[in-house]
Design an enzyme around this catalytic site. Structure first.
Site, PDB file in Angstrom:
ATOM      1  N   LEU A  92      -6.025  -9.516 -11.639  1.00 49.87           N
ATOM      2  CA  LEU A  92      -7.426  -9.510 -11.195  1.00 49.87           C
ATOM      3  C   LEU A  92      -8.320 -10.416 -12.044  1.00 49.87           C
ATOM      4  O   LEU A  92      -9.466 -10.071 -12.347  1.00 49.87           O
ATOM      5  CB  LEU A  92      -7.993  -8.081 -11.195  1.00 49.87           C
ATOM      6  CG  LEU A  92      -7.332  -7.089 -10.242  1.00 49.87           C
ATOM      7  CD1 LEU A  92      -7.864  -5.682 -10.483  1.00 49.87           C
ATOM      8  CD2 LEU A  92      -7.545  -7.488  -8.797  1.00 49.87           C
ATOM      9  N   CYS A 120      -5.783  -0.299  -7.886  1.00 54.07           N
ATOM     10  CA  CYS A 120      -6.013  -0.371  -9.339  1.00 54.07           C
ATOM     11  C   CYS A 120      -5.668   0.950 -10.009  1.00 54.07           C
ATOM     12  O   CYS A 120      -5.834   2.022  -9.421  1.00 54.07           O
ATOM     13  CB  CYS A 120      -7.477  -0.703  -9.626  1.00 54.07           C
ATOM     14  SG  CYS A 120      -8.007  -2.276  -8.973  1.00 54.07           S
ATOM     15  N   LYS A 133     -12.123 -13.908  -3.849  1.00 51.30           N
ATOM     16  CA  LYS A 133     -11.361 -13.391  -4.992  1.00 51.30           C
ATOM     17  C   LYS A 133     -11.880 -12.032  -5.441  1.00 51.30           C
ATOM     18  O   LYS A 133     -13.082 -11.815  -5.549  1.00 51.30           O
ATOM     19  CB  LYS A 133     -11.432 -14.401  -6.134  1.00 51.30           C
ATOM     20  CG  LYS A 133     -10.494 -14.104  -7.279  1.00 51.30           C
ATOM     21  CD  LYS A 133     -10.391 -15.309  -8.198  1.00 51.30           C
ATOM     22  CE  LYS A 133      -9.451 -15.036  -9.353  1.00 51.30           C
ATOM     23  NZ  LYS A 133      -8.091 -14.683  -8.932  1.00 51.30           N
TER      24      LYS A 133
END
Length: 303
Positions: free
Chosen positions: A73, A131, A45
């Site tokens: 996220l 991002c 992750k």
């Protein structure tokens, strides 16, 4: 006997099948179902410097042949991942991991990469540059070649481990971004990340997702992923991890023929927790049917 081994920058995988970051957590739930050591690797992750609770609900929307997610996220943060999650993962998976990291500034990327450089079980670091850059008006690092190169060059100095840059498909020309990352010191490329999508609830007359837009993944995006992997493979000399809608052994073969050395399976894990072991089990059969003795022989054979 089909040889399914592949190599990513000196890291040998027993097979090219890797669960994609964000669709496999830290492996705990899946370890209760099957032996994780059958996997080529795991991209765990995505990790950010600080703990993140993610975006508001609802943040998942179903689509024909896919799904939208705006999870944001969500993760426990860098310190917790290194001190708690990775030691726990080491008990159930005994091969080199792929550490997926994200950041909202170059300094944050560097800090996360430096921390993963010190983790023995991490074999490859995967840097998600989709991002938003908080120091540049919120534009994603991965949609601008200069910004992508800046992140790559900075994190390159923070690690001696193989560095794969995960690219966004939401660009006009993927080859420009891929070459910028290669020139800045990337050892490999991961692509594609999710496409930007949106659903509207026609009864409520409102977006389905609280965040309005989210990442579109699943079988519907597979042809786009194959096309972008092919284009990137023609443009760079570094290895590629291909992803985007892979759900069968045939998909793995197709993606490798386009130029991928290994693949990541994402959304399929969310609809079938046995997706990866099924693909791995079926790979030798498909290779036999196609007369493939070694998977490495087919990497990028389509010109």
């Amino acid at each position: 006997m089909v040889d399914t081994k592949v190599e990513l920058c000196g890291v040998t995988l027993d097979n090219p099948v890797i669960p994609a970051s964000g669709t496999f957590g830290y492996g705990k739930e899946f370890a209760a179902l099957y032996d994780l050591d059958i996997l080529g690797s795991i991209s765990f992750k995505g990790t950010t410097r600080e703990e993140r609770y993610g975006n508001p609900l609802p943040r998942i929307a179903e689509c024909p042949q896919g799904m939208l997610n705006s999870v944001g996220l969500q993760n426990p943060g860098l310190d917790a991942v290194c001190s708690r999650e990775l030691p726990e993962l080491a008990k159930i998976f005994h091969k080199p991991l792929i550490a997926n990291i994200s950041g909202f500034s170059i300094d944050e990327y560097v800090e996360c990469v430096r921390a993963m450089d010190g983790q023995d079980q991490v074999g490859i670091i995967e840097v998600n540059i989709s991002c938003p850059n908080v120091h540049n008006g919120g534009m994603a690092f991965g949609v601008d070649p200069e910004a992508a190169a800046s992140v790559t060059a900075a994190v390159r100095k923070a690690t001696s481990k193989p560095l794969f840059i995960k690219l966004s498909p939401n660009v006009t020309d993927i080859t420009v971004i891929a070459r910028a990352c290669e020139d800045a010191g990337a050892d490999g490329i991961s692509l594609i990340n999710t496409l930007l999508g949106m659903r509207i609830d026609i009864r409520r007359r409102q977006p389905v997702l609280a965040n309005k837009m989210g990442g579109f993944s699943g079988p519907a995006i597979f042809p786009v992923a194959v096309r972008m992997v092919y284009q990137a493979a023609q443009a760079v000399k570094i290895p590629i991890i291909g992803m985007g809608g892979i759900s069968t052994a045939e998909d793995v073969i197709e993606m490798m023929m386009a130029g991928a050395t290994a693949v990541q399976v994402g959304a399929a894990n969310l609809t079938d927790p046995f997706a990866c072991p099924k693909i791995i089990e079926d790979l030798p059969r498909v290779c036999d049917e196609l007369g493939i003795q070694r998977l490495t022989d087919i990497i990028g054979i389509v010109n």
